[in-house]
Design a protein around this motif. Structure first.
Motif, mmCIF file in Angstrom:
data_model
loop_
_atom_site.group_PDB
_atom_site.id
_atom_site.type_symbol
_atom_site.label_atom_id
_atom_site.label_comp_id
_atom_site.label_asym_id
_atom_site.label_seq_id
_atom_site.Cartn_x
_atom_site.Cartn_y
_atom_site.Cartn_z
ATOM 1 N N ARG A 43 108.507 95.222 77.934
ATOM 2 C CA ARG A 43 109.861 94.701 78.161
ATOM 3 C C ARG A 43 110.502 95.292 79.403
ATOM 4 O O ARG A 43 111.200 94.584 80.148
ATOM 5 C CB ARG A 43 110.713 95.011 76.908
ATOM 6 C CG ARG A 43 112.177 94.571 77.022
ATOM 7 C CD ARG A 43 112.296 93.077 77.011
ATOM 8 N NE ARG A 43 113.668 92.648 77.185
ATOM 9 C CZ ARG A 43 114.257 92.488 78.377
ATOM 10 N NH1 ARG A 43 113.592 92.729 79.481
ATOM 11 N NH2 ARG A 43 115.498 92.066 78.448
ATOM 12 N N TRP A 44 110.304 96.576 79.644
ATOM 13 C CA TRP A 44 111.011 97.228 80.740
ATOM 14 C C TRP A 44 110.183 97.383 82.000
ATOM 15 O O TRP A 44 110.540 98.102 82.915
ATOM 16 C CB TRP A 44 111.538 98.582 80.276
ATOM 17 C CG TRP A 44 112.444 98.439 79.092
ATOM 18 C CD1 TRP A 44 112.232 98.880 77.829
ATOM 19 C CD2 TRP A 44 113.701 97.755 79.060
ATOM 20 N NE1 TRP A 44 113.262 98.522 77.000
ATOM 21 C CE2 TRP A 44 114.196 97.817 77.743
ATOM 22 C CE3 TRP A 44 114.465 97.074 80.020
ATOM 23 C CZ2 TRP A 44 115.398 97.260 77.351
ATOM 24 C CZ3 TRP A 44 115.672 96.506 79.627
ATOM 25 C CH2 TRP A 44 116.127 96.605 78.319
ATOM 26 N N SER A 45 109.056 96.661 82.057
ATOM 27 C CA SER A 45 108.296 96.557 83.307
ATOM 28 C C SER A 45 108.751 95.297 84.034
ATOM 29 O O SER A 45 109.509 94.491 83.488
ATOM 30 C CB SER A 45 106.795 96.497 83.020
ATOM 31 O OG SER A 45 106.371 97.645 82.330
ATOM 32 N N ALA A 46 108.286 95.123 85.240
ATOM 33 C CA ALA A 46 108.723 93.968 86.022
ATOM 34 C C ALA A 46 107.558 93.401 86.817
ATOM 35 O O ALA A 46 106.606 94.112 87.161
ATOM 36 C CB ALA A 46 109.859 94.367 86.973
ATOM 37 N N GLY A 47 107.643 92.097 87.080
ATOM 38 C CA GLY A 47 106.692 91.423 87.956
ATOM 39 C C GLY A 47 105.259 91.553 87.494
ATOM 40 O O GLY A 47 104.942 91.439 86.305
ATOM 41 N N GLU A 48 104.373 91.824 88.443
ATOM 42 C CA GLU A 48 102.956 91.942 88.129
ATOM 43 C C GLU A 48 102.686 93.156 87.243
ATOM 44 O O GLU A 48 101.721 93.164 86.482
ATOM 45 C CB GLU A 48 102.142 92.026 89.422
ATOM 46 C CG GLU A 48 102.176 90.734 90.242
ATOM 47 C CD GLU A 48 101.299 90.811 91.470
ATOM 48 O OE1 GLU A 48 100.688 91.878 91.690
ATOM 49 O OE2 GLU A 48 101.218 89.801 92.197
ATOM 50 N N GLY A 49 103.541 94.159 87.334
ATOM 51 C CA GLY A 49 103.398 95.325 86.461
ATOM 52 C C GLY A 49 103.610 94.956 85.003
ATOM 53 O O GLY A 49 102.919 95.461 84.112
ATOM 54 N N GLN A 50 104.554 94.049 84.755
ATOM 55 C CA GLN A 50 104.791 93.584 83.384
ATOM 56 C C GLN A 50 103.597 92.793 82.875
ATOM 57 O O GLN A 50 103.160 92.964 81.720
ATOM 58 C CB GLN A 50 106.053 92.729 83.340
ATOM 59 C CG GLN A 50 106.466 92.331 81.939
ATOM 60 C CD GLN A 50 107.761 91.536 81.939
ATOM 61 O OE1 GLN A 50 107.864 90.497 82.607
ATOM 62 N NE2 GLN A 50 108.757 92.017 81.198
ATOM 63 N N GLN A 51 103.074 91.946 83.718
ATOM 64 C CA GLN A 51 101.897 91.168 83.343
ATOM 65 C C GLN A 51 100.720 92.091 83.017
ATOM 66 O O GLN A 51 100.003 91.888 82.028
ATOM 67 C CB GLN A 51 101.518 90.210 84.479
ATOM 68 C CG GLN A 51 100.362 89.275 84.154
ATOM 69 C CD GLN A 51 100.048 88.367 85.329
ATOM 70 O OE1 GLN A 51 99.923 88.819 86.471
ATOM 71 N NE2 GLN A 51 99.932 87.076 85.056
#
Length: 504
Positions: A72-80
């Protein structure tokens, strides 16, 4: 054990509509309806696990780490990347956890769209007060997925009004062990659980309550992706196992003799006519089977008989060919009449299921002890005709619960069958009449019978049966091709082929 939270159909349907609207957004990226619901199942489970771990009273740790927070608290490609890592890691978890994530893959290639879907799932509570009727929401999503005819997803989905009618007739109880050997998305198991909760008898002992989470409900499903949907459906309805064993077994239910038995078997076996390996028809050689045949539905009918305990009861959805096919079909019907009390046949109109024109039926029978006089266990077969003089179902005229009310009333659930009353759509046929019919066929209609309702079929009817068999073979080939296409999807046009492992 609490009743499923499904008493507010309005908000549940609204949430299902909101969630499904995102499927249209992803369709342009090549994500099918069944793939989208798979992704939702994984994300909803992760959010639900996060909520349960943060409960102020009796928190429960499900995933072993704070998976949802990391995603939830990651973003962009890092979240993926975090999401895909969670899928891989949780696939090795115990029980339902491992089954839910077994072979799960991220099907949403666009990180921005994945992030939007994660936000959407996160915006709703999935447990505790104020949560939606999560089981009803998931059922609504499955129904929408089943309508996606391009992927053939409807083959895993038995219409819920039909299931509800069957469950009302067989009346699951706290003492039942309920098995579905071809469980699809788990409809028979969830509806049986809902019925049991709604009709929970007074004075139930702690031991009776405990057995409901100790294997009273179980199923088998051949396809990993479908088993994942069934598991999610059961979990969201409140079905769990105290021993951490999976609710659904993945594999071929027909491959071996049952090791555990049921008092109640409810199932819709696959409608594809033949079991095939490398393009060749495959017959199961089992000592408990009456006939060796490549007809998958006939094999499932024999398997259900083997699954049942003595005095156990069953309801099996079968296509028309099971009622009249010769050879192994005739032999199986004769043995079924002998070994079981085959007491009720519901003839359904065409179009109840996903395949256009497919004609289906529900066969109800009880496994009986052999009669001392050696006569068949079946005495009378009651036929309810919901087919004659009724237009075929379409997307806009599908059968509702009200369409089955008269059948349920005529069935007289919980009452002696001697109290049944014949009508223009409900008639009984003696076992002697059935055994005397050509090929011992059950192709009987009750509505407006001719002068001799047991007369042999006219040639035109035989031609119709032949056409049905040919259509069934074509549907089977199409389903196998569709399944192969879906299996090869992850490898693209130039990717490596799937690792089939060592030859066995």
């Amino acid at each position: 054990m609490n009743p499923p939270a499904s008493s507010h159909p309005g908000p549940d349907q609204d949430l299902a509509k909101v969630l499904w609207s995102f499927a249209d957004v992803l369709r342009e990226d090549g994500v099918s309806g069944i793939e989208y619901v798979e992704q939702l199942a994984c994300l909803i489970f992760l959010k639900l696990a996060d909520e349960q771990s943060r409960r102020p009273l009796n928190p429960v740790e499900v995933t072993g780490y704070d998976a949802w927070a990391e995603i939830r608290w990651s973003a962009g490609e890092g979240q993926q990347e975090r999401y895909e890592q969670a899928l891989d890691r949780l696939a090795y978890g115990p029980g339902n956890l491992g089954l839910l994530f077994r072979k799960a893959q991220n099907r949403i290639p666009d990180p921005a769209k994945l992030s939007r879907l994660i936000d959407l799932v996160d915006s709703y509570p999935w447990s505790g007060q104020g949560s939606p009727g999560r089981g009803a929401v998931f059922e609504a999503l499955l129904a929408r997925m089943a309508a996606d005819t391009k992927t053939g997803a409807g083959q895993f989905f038995t219409p819920r009004p039909l299931i509800e009618a069957i469950v009302q007739c067989v009346q699951p109880g706290v003492g039942d062990t309920i098995i579905d050997p071809a469980c699809g998305t788990g409809g028979f198991l969830t509806k049986s659980f809902e019925y049991l909760v709604e009709h929970f008898p007074p004075g139930v002992t702690p031991a009776e309550r405990a057995r409901l989470t100790a294997g009273a409900f179980s199923g088998t499903e051949l396809v990993d992706a479908t088993a994942r949907l069934a598991t999610m459906n059961l979990v969201l309805h409140g079905l769990t196992r105290a021993d951490a064993q999976p609710l659904i077994a993945v594999g071929d239910a027909l491959a071996q003799t049952p090791t555990r038995h049921a008092t109640l078997v409810l199932t819709t076996p696959p409608f594809s006519r033949r079991s095939t390996i490398a393009g060749e028809t495959y017959a199961y050689y089992r000592p408990d089977f009456w006939a060796e045949t490549g007809n998958r539905q006939l094999n499932f009918l024999q398997h259900v008989h083997s699954l049942l305990q003595l005095n156990g009861r069953a309801a099996v959805v079968v296509s028309d060919n099971v009622l009249f096919e010769g050879g192994a079909g005739e032999h199986v019907r004769r043995r079924l009449l002998d070994a079981c009390d085959v007491h009720t046949l519901l003839r359904l109109p065409p179009g109840v299921f996903y395949a256009t024109g497919l004609k289906t039926n529900v066969l109800f029978f009880d496994k009986a002890a052999p009669r001392p006089d050696g006569r068949p266990s079946t005495k009378q077969l009651w036929v309810y005709d919901l087919r004659s003089h009724r237009p075929a179902s379409t997307k806009t005229t599908t059968l509702t619960s009200a369409d089955y009310d008269d059948f349920v009333s005529a069935y007289r659930p919980g009452r002696p069958r001697s109290e049944r009353v014949e009508s223009h759509v409900f008639r009984s046929f003696s076992v002697e009449d059935l055994l005397a019919r050509d090929r011992t066929n059950f192709d009987l209609l009750a509505a407006d019978p001719p002068d001799d309702p047991l007369a042999p079929a006219e040639p035109e009817a035989d031609l119709h049966h032949m056409a049905q068999e040919i259509a069934g073979e074509l549907r089977s080939a199409l389903e196998e091709l569709t399944a192969l296409t879906e299996a090869l999807r992850p490898y693209g046009a130039h990717g490596d082929g799937p690792d089939l492992g060592p030859a066995t």
